[in-house]
Motif scaffolding. Structure first.
Motif, PDB file in Angstrom:
ATOM      1  N   MET A   1     -88.304  14.872  77.685  1.00 38.85           N
ATOM      2  CA  MET A   1     -87.926  14.173  76.450  1.00 38.85           C
ATOM      3  C   MET A   1     -86.979  13.013  76.784  1.00 38.85           C
ATOM      4  SD  MET A   1     -85.664  15.546  73.248  1.00 38.85           S
ATOM      5  CE  MET A   1     -86.723  16.466  72.196  1.00 38.85           C
ATOM      6  N   GLN A   2     -87.232  11.886  76.149  1.00 41.87           N
ATOM      7  CA  GLN A   2     -86.353  10.738  76.358  1.00 41.87           C
ATOM      8  C   GLN A   2     -84.989  11.022  75.731  1.00 41.87           C
ATOM      9  OE1 GLN A   2     -87.482   7.306  74.100  1.00 41.87           O
ATOM     10  NE2 GLN A   2     -86.209   5.895  75.280  1.00 41.87           N
ATOM     11  N   LYS A   3     -83.927  10.682  76.447  1.00 43.12           N
ATOM     12  CA  LYS A   3     -82.570  10.884  75.918  1.00 43.12           C
ATOM     13  C   LYS A   3     -81.865   9.552  75.873  1.00 43.12           C
ATOM     14  CE  LYS A   3     -82.662  15.316  78.139  1.00 43.12           C
ATOM     15  NZ  LYS A   3     -82.738  15.784  79.515  1.00 43.12           N
ATOM     16  N   ILE A   4     -81.344   9.226  74.696  1.00 41.49           N
ATOM     17  CA  ILE A   4     -80.682   7.922  74.536  1.00 41.49           C
ATOM     18  C   ILE A   4     -79.206   8.139  74.220  1.00 41.49           C
ATOM     19  CG2 ILE A   4     -80.648   5.779  73.203  1.00 41.49           C
ATOM     20  CD1 ILE A   4     -83.585   6.199  72.569  1.00 41.49           C
ATOM     21  N   GLY A   5     -78.352   7.560  75.026  1.00 42.79           N
ATOM     22  CA  GLY A   5     -76.918   7.638  74.778  1.00 42.79           C
ATOM     23  C   GLY A   5     -76.508   6.614  73.721  1.00 42.79           C
ATOM     24  N   ILE A   6     -75.636   7.050  72.820  1.00 44.99           N
ATOM     25  CA  ILE A   6     -75.177   6.172  71.740  1.00 44.99           C
ATOM     26  C   ILE A   6     -73.645   6.173  71.757  1.00 44.99           C
ATOM     27  CG2 ILE A   6     -75.183   5.740  69.247  1.00 44.99           C
ATOM     28  CD1 ILE A   6     -78.003   5.780  70.396  1.00 44.99           C
ATOM     29  N   PHE A   7     -73.066   5.008  71.806  1.00 45.55           N
ATOM     30  CA  PHE A   7     -71.609   4.911  71.805  1.00 45.55           C
ATOM     31  C   PHE A   7     -71.212   3.806  70.816  1.00 45.55           C
ATOM     32  CE2 PHE A   7     -67.656   3.976  74.641  1.00 45.55           C
ATOM     33  CZ  PHE A   7     -66.842   4.614  73.716  1.00 45.55           C
ATOM     34  N   GLY A   8     -70.800   4.239  69.640  1.00 47.61           N
ATOM     35  CA  GLY A   8     -70.374   3.286  68.612  1.00 47.61           C
ATOM     36  C   GLY A   8     -68.863   3.111  68.636  1.00 47.61           C
ATOM     37  N   GLY A   9     -68.422   1.969  68.166  1.00 42.84           N
ATOM     38  CA  GLY A   9     -66.975   1.750  68.097  1.00 42.84           C
ATOM     39  C   GLY A   9     -66.676   0.389  67.513  1.00 42.84           C
ATOM     40  N   THR A  10     -65.427   0.188  67.200  1.00 41.68           N
ATOM     41  CA  THR A  10     -65.049  -1.135  66.707  1.00 41.68           C
ATOM     42  C   THR A  10     -65.033  -2.129  67.870  1.00 41.68           C
ATOM     43  OG1 THR A  10     -63.616   0.069  65.190  1.00 41.68           O
ATOM     44  CG2 THR A  10     -63.405  -2.296  65.191  1.00 41.68           C
ATOM     45  N   PHE A  11     -64.630  -1.653  69.034  1.00 46.34           N
ATOM     46  CA  PHE A  11     -64.557  -2.511  70.226  1.00 46.34           C
ATOM     47  C   PHE A  11     -63.795  -3.798  69.904  1.00 46.34           C
ATOM     48  CE2 PHE A  11     -68.649  -0.113  70.806  1.00 46.34           C
ATOM     49  CZ  PHE A  11     -68.217   0.710  71.831  1.00 46.34           C
ATOM     50  N   ASN A  97     -89.254  10.685  69.093  1.00 46.08           N
ATOM     51  CA  ASN A  97     -89.344  11.736  70.117  1.00 46.08           C
ATOM     52  C   ASN A  97     -88.117  11.809  71.015  1.00 46.08           C
ATOM     53  OD1 ASN A  97     -91.905  12.492  69.246  1.00 46.08           O
ATOM     54  ND2 ASN A  97     -92.800  10.754  70.362  1.00 46.08           N
ATOM     55  N   ALA A  98     -87.167  10.924  70.777  1.00 42.07           N
ATOM     56  CA  ALA A  98     -85.998  10.895  71.664  1.00 42.07           C
ATOM     57  C   ALA A  98     -84.884  11.792  71.143  1.00 42.07           C
ATOM     58  CB  ALA A  98     -85.484   9.457  71.773  1.00 42.07           C
ATOM     59  N   LEU A  99     -84.078  12.289  72.065  1.00 43.54           N
ATOM     60  CA  LEU A  99     -82.861  13.005  71.690  1.00 43.54           C
ATOM     61  C   LEU A  99     -81.701  12.010  71.756  1.00 43.54           C
ATOM     62  CD1 LEU A  99     -81.179  15.604  71.159  1.00 43.54           C
ATOM     63  CD2 LEU A  99     -80.968  15.804  73.648  1.00 43.54           C
ATOM     64  N   LEU A 100     -80.965  11.898  70.658  1.00 47.15           N
ATOM     65  CA  LEU A 100     -79.812  10.995  70.638  1.00 47.15           C
ATOM     66  C   LEU A 100     -78.579  11.760  71.120  1.00 47.15           C
ATOM     67  CD1 LEU A 100     -80.367   9.211  67.198  1.00 47.15           C
ATOM     68  CD2 LEU A 100     -81.249   8.567  69.450  1.00 47.15           C
ATOM     69  N   VAL A 101     -77.928  11.228  72.118  1.00 47.81           N
ATOM     70  CA  VAL A 101     -76.719  11.848  72.673  1.00 47.81           C
ATOM     71  C   VAL A 101     -75.579  10.890  72.355  1.00 47.81           C
ATOM     72  CG1 VAL A 101     -75.635  12.729  74.757  1.00 47.81           C
ATOM     73  CG2 VAL A 101     -78.127  12.842  74.513  1.00 47.81           C
ATOM     74  N   TRP A 102     -74.765  11.268  71.376  1.00 49.78           N
ATOM     75  CA  TRP A 102     -73.771  10.281  70.908  1.00 49.78           C
ATOM     76  C   TRP A 102     -72.356  10.726  71.247  1.00 49.78           C
ATOM     77  CZ3 TRP A 102     -70.883  11.129  66.084  1.00 49.78           C
ATOM     78  CH2 TRP A 102     -71.218  12.303  65.428  1.00 49.78           C
ATOM     79  N   LEU A 103     -71.535   9.745  71.491  1.00 47.68           N
ATOM     80  CA  LEU A 103     -70.192   9.989  72.040  1.00 47.68           C
ATOM     81  C   LEU A 103     -69.101   9.506  71.092  1.00 47.68           C
ATOM     82  CD1 LEU A 103     -68.408  10.512  74.698  1.00 47.68           C
ATOM     83  CD2 LEU A 103     -68.530   8.050  74.967  1.00 47.68           C
ATOM     84  N   ILE A 104     -68.046  10.327  70.966  1.00 52.18           N
ATOM     85  CA  ILE A 104     -66.822   9.877  70.290  1.00 52.18           C
ATOM     86  C   ILE A 104     -65.623  10.365  71.107  1.00 52.18           C
ATOM     87  CG2 ILE A 104     -67.751   9.762  67.936  1.00 52.18           C
ATOM     88  CD1 ILE A 104     -66.528  12.474  67.352  1.00 52.18           C
ATOM     89  N   GLY A 105     -64.486   9.710  70.932  1.00 48.47           N
ATOM     90  CA  GLY A 105     -63.262  10.162  71.581  1.00 48.47           C
ATOM     91  C   GLY A 105     -62.590  11.245  70.743  1.00 48.47           C
ATOM     92  N   ALA A 106     -61.619  11.923  71.356  1.00 50.28           N
ATOM     93  CA  ALA A 106     -60.964  13.061  70.696  1.00 50.28           C
ATOM     94  C   ALA A 106     -60.280  12.647  69.391  1.00 50.28           C
ATOM     95  CB  ALA A 106     -59.947  13.683  71.645  1.00 50.28           C
ATOM     96  N   ASP A 107     -59.759  11.441  69.314  1.00 51.33           N
ATOM     97  CA  ASP A 107     -59.109  10.991  68.066  1.00 51.33           C
ATOM     98  C   ASP A 107     -60.131  10.937  66.930  1.00 51.33           C
ATOM     99  OD1 ASP A 107     -60.123   8.857  69.732  1.00 51.33           O
ATOM    100  OD2 ASP A 107     -59.356   7.442  68.260  1.00 51.33           O
ATOM    101  N   SER A 108     -61.330  10.466  67.234  1.00 50.65           N
ATOM    102  CA  SER A 108     -62.392  10.422  66.216  1.00 50.65           C
ATOM    103  C   SER A 108     -62.838  11.839  65.844  1.00 50.65           C
ATOM    104  CB  SER A 108     -63.604   9.646  66.720  1.00 50.65           C
ATOM    105  OG  SER A 108     -63.236   8.356  67.120  1.00 50.65           O
ATOM    106  N   TRP A 109     -62.936  12.694  66.844  1.00 50.25           N
ATOM    107  CA  TRP A 109     -63.368  14.080  66.595  1.00 50.25           C
ATOM    108  C   TRP A 109     -62.410  14.800  65.642  1.00 50.25           C
ATOM    109  CZ3 TRP A 109     -66.567  17.797  66.017  1.00 50.25           C
ATOM    110  CH2 TRP A 109     -66.213  19.124  66.186  1.00 50.25           C
ATOM    111  N   LEU A 110     -61.116  14.598  65.828  1.00 52.01           N
ATOM    112  CA  LEU A 110     -60.129  15.278  64.977  1.00 52.01           C
ATOM    113  C   LEU A 110     -60.270  14.871  63.504  1.00 52.01           C
ATOM    114  CD1 LEU A 110     -56.909  15.067  67.206  1.00 52.01           C
ATOM    115  CD2 LEU A 110     -58.346  17.066  66.797  1.00 52.01           C
ATOM    116  N   ASN A 111     -60.872  13.703  63.276  1.00 54.02           N
ATOM    117  CA  ASN A 111     -61.056  13.201  61.901  1.00 54.02           C
ATOM    118  C   ASN A 111     -62.502  13.237  61.424  1.00 54.02           C
ATOM    119  OD1 ASN A 111     -58.414  12.318  61.175  1.00 54.02           O
ATOM    120  ND2 ASN A 111     -58.626  10.800  62.803  1.00 54.02           N
TER     121      ASN A 111
END
Ligand code: ATP
Length: 208
Positions: A1-11, A97-111
């Protein structure tokens, strides 16, 4: 299965912490592609003084020559509010058909329980959480603790799966966009914090 990393942010702006996290997820989880998606009009913050297109352009510069890292302008180009749940849903529709693997930092996770349709969000892909200095899991609310207990798995290429949550094994990086902005405002050298320090300095932005 295709896996796509996703990293969103204000940057606002992108820094080495962002870049290192994108590399970590790509390399540890063998993702052929990690998309960095700068926010257009972020739902939880006031519109930053630097334009979305400008932030996007710096992301593009920062990832030049980085295998598999892609700058994605879908939120920058969208009018109105951008919720992560909408962006992930759209990405999933584009690549069913892809699995989205998305990332957040701990500060985002807490909220995360304040994010729009957050429980639905957790069902869309596999969430990775990166540790961040000064953001301890002890502060986690009961609803997020419960989700973590029910969904968490050790992250590796075999355990990646829709609806799961994992901690990304990444170095603790004491860098933030806030620090970069504050140092630029004081006229200080930010070359150790961001690959786009030349562009930031010559733009004159953040010098207020
Ligand atoms: P600001 O200081 O303006 O709040 P920021 O440094 O947190 O910005 P963002 O663009 O808001 O940068 O972050 C995008 C994502 O990257 C968020 O999920 C955030 O938690 C994560 N992130 C940013 N910097 C780090 C870091 N040093 N360690 C771990 N996660 C980080």
């Amino acid at each position: 299965m295709q896996k796509i990393g996703i990293f969103g942010g204000t940057f606002d702006p992108i820094h080495y912490g962002h870049l290192e996290l994108a590399r970590c997820m790509r390399d540890q989880l063998q993702l052929a592609e990690v998309r960095l998606i700068p926010t257009g009009l972020p739902p939880h913050r006031a519109m930053p003084p630097v334009s979305p297109q400008q932030r996007f352009d710096w992301v593009k510069v920062a990832i030049t020559g980085e295998a598999g890292l892609i700058a994605d302008d879908r939120e920058v180009c969208r009018k109105g509010y951008c919720y992560t749940v909408d962006t992930l849903t759209e990405l999933q529709q584009d690549t069913p058909n892809a699995l989205l693997v998305w990332l957040i930092g701990a500060d985002s996770w807490l909220n995360l329980n304040r994010w729009h349709r957050w429980r639905e969000l957790l069902d869309i892909g596999h969430l990775l959480i990166a540790a961040r200095p000064d953001y301890a899991f002890e502060g986690l609310s009961p609803d997020l603790s419960e989700e973590f207990a029910n969904r968490s798995v050790i992250a590796n290429t075999d355990t990646l799966s829709r609806g799961k949550i994992s901690l990304l094994s990444s170095p603790l990086m004491p860098v933030s966009s806030t620090l970069v902005r504050e140092m630029l405002a004081r006229g200080e050298d930010v070359s150790a914090l961001t690959p786009v320090w030349r562009q930031l300095e010559s733009s004159g932005l953040y010098r207020f």
